[in-house]
Structure formats: structure tokens, C-alpha cells
Scaffold this motif. Structure first.
Motif, PDB file in Angstrom:
ATOM      1  N   PHE A 188      -1.396   5.945  13.819  1.00  0.00           N
ATOM      2  CA  PHE A 188      -1.858   4.611  13.429  1.00  0.00           C
ATOM      3  C   PHE A 188      -1.806   3.656  14.612  1.00  0.00           C
TER       4      PHE A 188
ATOM      5  N   ALA B 279      -5.047   1.812  16.012  1.00  0.00           N
ATOM      6  CA  ALA B 279      -5.141   0.348  16.043  1.00  0.00           C
ATOM      7  C   ALA B 279      -5.506  -0.134  17.434  1.00  0.00           C
TER       8      ALA B 279
ATOM      9  N   LEU C 202      -9.951  -7.927   5.218  1.00  0.00           N
ATOM     10  CA  LEU C 202      -9.272  -7.245   6.321  1.00  0.00           C
ATOM     11  C   LEU C 202      -7.812  -6.977   5.961  1.00  0.00           C
TER      12      LEU C 202
ATOM     13  N   ILE D 277      -6.552  -2.994   5.603  1.00  0.00           N
ATOM     14  CA  ILE D 277      -5.589  -2.397   6.530  1.00  0.00           C
ATOM     15  C   ILE D 277      -4.289  -2.058   5.811  1.00  0.00           C
ATOM     16  N   CYS D 278      -3.869  -2.911   4.878  1.00  0.00           N
ATOM     17  CA  CYS D 278      -2.665  -2.604   4.083  1.00  0.00           C
ATOM     18  C   CYS D 278      -2.869  -1.317   3.275  1.00  0.00           C
TER      19      CYS D 278
ATOM     20  N   GLY E  98      -4.789   1.116   4.107  1.00  0.00           N
ATOM     21  CA  GLY E  98      -4.791   2.226   5.058  1.00  0.00           C
ATOM     22  C   GLY E  98      -3.391   2.706   5.408  1.00  0.00           C
ATOM     23  N   VAL E  99      -2.476   1.756   5.678  1.00  0.00           N
ATOM     24  CA  VAL E  99      -1.115   2.173   6.037  1.00  0.00           C
ATOM     25  C   VAL E  99      -0.381   2.747   4.824  1.00  0.00           C
TER      26      VAL E  99
ATOM     27  N   GLY F 296       0.774  -2.886   8.433  1.00  0.00           N
ATOM     28  CA  GLY F 296      -0.645  -3.174   8.230  1.00  0.00           C
ATOM     29  C   GLY F 296      -0.910  -4.657   8.086  1.00  0.00           C
TER      30      GLY F 296
ATOM     31  N   ALA G 212      -3.249  -6.694  10.656  1.00  0.00           N
ATOM     32  CA  ALA G 212      -4.443  -7.366  10.125  1.00  0.00           C
ATOM     33  C   ALA G 212      -4.503  -8.814  10.597  1.00  0.00           C
TER      34      ALA G 212
END
Length: 379
Positions: free
Chosen positions: A179, A183, A221, A225-226, A228-229, A239, A243
Motif C-alpha cells: 500500500f 500510494a 476520495l 481510499i478507506c 481500499g485499506v 487510508g 486521502a
């Protein structure tokens, strides 16, 4: 019915807290924590899953706002001298923590817990003291790097406590590293994309827009992203923070966006988190044998190692600035609570130490904000 009682209590507490903080002449966040303690122990904040969820969202949003204060381009182009001083400061925290644990025969988990760092409350300091304070502008990158190290240490420690050494631990560490690399790659890719097509920024976030596209994009966003993590099994706060950093890094032309997001957060979601943080403390915990003495020792240790390590910045910030710098990084409230919860859930610590860690984090946050306010105004 519990949800109804909580809603009624929160409506009064969130509205009254600024007036009470002004009356008591203490910062707002500690006042919200103290109101949460009082209200919960009077039975005004009964257990509620909705309240717990709202507090978690408030915590994530606080980390999102903290990320909004960080321009990664400035962080990556930081002068080598400053970066070196920050790394020395962080290394000293862990060295001093290990020495204290060895000399005073303290629990070994304090080597991880004492140097914990969180920038969640730094965004509250920015709101109160402005963005032209040298000690605060230096504390933010130090806090960012320190928090990333803290979260990595907490993640690895949590994986070890739950699964021990093995394949599962290797997979989670790989996900964290993956990750981080992803990023960084996205940041670099967007930097190149916006350099070739600068008009894309105003397409995504027009300067003048009655449909609030900028806020919608920021929230999308944040959620994306939250999510995703969470899929990777990592801490959501990573995340949320990452973000937030996208906005000042790539959309600095939207001067009012951060202010709009901040007004919503500090006016609604963030106070719920602070009130909930206070609400987890039961007054009976104060009477448990050894709880208050261990809490005081832990708070003193966390203050002490930061004040000693801040000597690294004496030539840069002066005595007053170095002390304010140390105090501003002495509020790892959220990560200490998360660490205590993790250790307790895996039976690594007793209930007394669990309560002591939470009380110590509150003591430290309250004392830090009050001392910062006092030193800033009086000296």
C-alpha cells in the motif's frame, strides 16, 4: 431508546462545549473529553452501537483533516537538515523509551506505546493557533513521519499478538508495504498527469461551482481510499490520512475547500469522537489498585522523552519553540487508545493497565493543550 438518549445528550454537549470551554478558559477538545466523562458516568450516554460507529467515523474524519494539512510535495522536498533532525528526534524517542523500560523495569510494551505519535489533534491546534507558527509547522511533518512509524509498529505488533510469527504476519506486512509503494506511485503518477494536463484540476474541482463538486470529490476520495485499506486488512486511519494529503498536494487552487471540510468536521463529527473518547472512562476505574499510579507514570514518561528529545531543535526553534514542539507531539490520544484496546483484546495486558493507558492518554492530551495555551500566551 439508547440511541434517542444519546442523540439528545450529544445535541446539548456539542452545542454547549464551546461556551463551557470559553468560560473555563481551556481548549475545546479537552472540554469535550471531560464532558463525555461526566455525561457517561451520569448515565446520559448509555451504550449505543450507533454512537460507537459515529465516533469511529469522527476519528477517521479527524485523521482525514490532519492529512489535509500535509502537502506531500513539501514533505518530499523537505531540507535534508530538517529531515535529519526529525529522524534523530524520533530515534531518540524509542531509545529513551527502551532505556526507561530497562532502568525502571516497566512493561516491555511501553517501548512501543510511549513513543506513539498522532497528528489527529494537530489539526485542532492549527485551527486555534493558525498556520504561521514555526513550532507547529515543524511538528506536522515530524508527526506525520512519526505516526507512519507508529502505525507500522502497531500494525506489526498487532499481527504478532494475534497470529504470532508466520505466513499471516508476512502477508499483512507485505500488504502494508504494498500500500505504501502504491500510494507513492499514485502520487508520482498524478504529479506527472497534472503537469501535462493542468486543466484537469479545474475540471475536477472548478473554482466557482454551485454544486459543491469539490466537497463531493473529497468525500468520494475519503471513502474510496478507506475502503481500499479495509480490503487489505490495514488500519483505516492510514487510508483516511493519505486521502487527506491528496487535497493540498494536488488541489491547492481550491483555497476554501479545507476550510469547508474543517468547519463540517469540527462542528459535528469530530466533537462526537472526543465526547465518545471521554465516555469510555468509568469513574470506578480510578479506584482500581495501581491504575492512577501507572497512568501518571506513563504520562510522565511520554512527556519526559519528548521534552528530552526536543533538545534536537533548540538551535532551530529556541527554548520556547522546542517546548511547544514537544508538547504538540505529546497528544497521541487516539493511537494510545487503539494500542491499549489491541493489547487488552489479545490478553497482552491486564484490565488495570488497559484503563491506565486510556487515562494516561487523556491526562497527556488535556495537560498538553492547557500547557500549550499557557506557554503560548504567557511567554
Amino acid at each position: 431508546m439508547n440511541e434517542i438518549y444519546v442523540l439528545i445528550a450529544l445535541s446539548f454537549l456539542t452545542f454547549a462545549s464551546p461556551f463551557l470551554a470559553s468560560l473555563a478558559r481551556i481548549p475545546l477538545s479537552p472540554m469535550e473529553i471531560m464532558l463525555g466523562i461526566i455525561a457517561a458516568n451520569l448515565g446520559l450516554l448509555p451504550p449505543s452501537a450507533t454512537f460507537d460507529l459515529a465516533a469511529q467515523i469522527g476519528f477517521c474524519y479527524l485523521m482525514f483533516l490532519a492529512g489535509c494539512e500535509v502537502d506531500f510535495r513539501a514533505l518530499l522536498t523537505m531540507p535534508r537538515k530538517i529531515l535529519r533532525l526529525i529522524l534523530i528526534f524520533l530515534a531518540l524517542l524509542y531509545i529513551l523509551s527502551a532505556l526507561a523500560v530497562w532502568i525502571f523495569e516497566l512493561p516491555q510494551m511501553l517501548i512501543i506505546a510511549a513513543p506513539l505519535m498522532s497528528v489527529g489533534l494537530l489539526s485542532a491546534l492549527y485551527k486555534e493557533y493558525g498556520k504561521d507558527q514555526a513550532w507547529l509547522n515543524l511538528a506536522m511533518p515530524a508527526g506525520v513521519i512519526g505516526e507512519l512509524i507508529s502505525i507500522a509498529a502497531l500494525t506489526v505488533g498487532g499481527i504478532y499478538l494475534k497470529n504470532g510469527f508466520g505466513v499471516e504476519m508476512a502477508l499483512h506486512i507485505g500488504a502494508l508495504l504494498g500500500f505504501s509503494v502504491a500510494a507513492l506511485a499514485v502520487f508520482k503518477g498524478l504529479e506527472i498527469l497534472f503537469w501535462w494536463f493542468p486543466a484537469l484540476k479545474t475540471v475536477i474541482m472548478p473554482k466557482y461551482d454551485k454544486n459543491e463538486k469539490d466537497v463531493r470529490f473529497a468525500m468520494a476520495l475519503f471513502c474510496l481510499i478507506c475502503a481500499g485499506v479495509m480490503l487489505l486488512g490495514l488500519e483505516v486511519v492510514i487510508g483516511a490520512f493519505i486521502a487527506g494529503t491528496f487535497l493540498p498536494t494536488f488541489f491547492s487552487h481550491k483555497d476554501d475547500l479545507i476550510e469547508k471540510l474543517s468547519s463540517f468536521g469540527f462542528g459535528f463529527l469530530v466533537p462526537i469522537f472526543f465526547i465518545h473518547t471521554g465516555a469510555v472512562i468509568k469513574l470506578e476505574a480510578l479506584l482500581m489498585p495501581g491504575v492512577m499510579s501507572f497512568a501518571a507514570s506513563l504520562a510522565a514518561l511520554m512527556f519526559g522523552i519528548r521534552l528530552l528529545a526536543s533538545a534536537t531543535f533548540l538551535s532551530t526553534l529556541g527554548r520556547k519553540g522546542a517546548v511547544l514542539f514537544a508538547l504538540s507531539l505529546s497528544m497521541p490520544l487516539t493511537l494510545v487508545i487503539a494500542t491499549a484496546t489491541l493489547f487488552y483484546s489479545t490478553a497482552a495486558i491486564s484490565q488495570e493497565i488497559y484503563f491506565a493507558m486510556i487515562i494516561a492518554s487523556l491526562m497527556e492530551a488535556l495537560a498538553s493543550m492547557i500547557l500549550i495555551n499557557f506557554i503560548y500566551k504567557k511567554f
